[in-house]
Design a protein around this motif. Sequence first.
Motif: not given
Length: 78
Positions: A15-20
Amino acid sequence: MFACSQTFFGCKKRATDVTHCKRGNGLITVNRWPLQMIQEQNKLLEPVLLLGKERFAGVNICVHVKAGSHVAQICAVH
């Protein structure tokens, strides 16, 4: 706090997340869903509750998670 906007990355297993993060009114969304509508919000809110909600009042956080199991996605966001 933030110049204009910041981008952060996290992963757990597959699982990979990108947070802005950008200036706003304290809205936290995960895959375009408000955090209040997510069932596992207790685990996701843990860092916010530890630091205090007032620190996140002026910041909008948008998290995009993909791949992996539900548990791995929650751990990647956490």
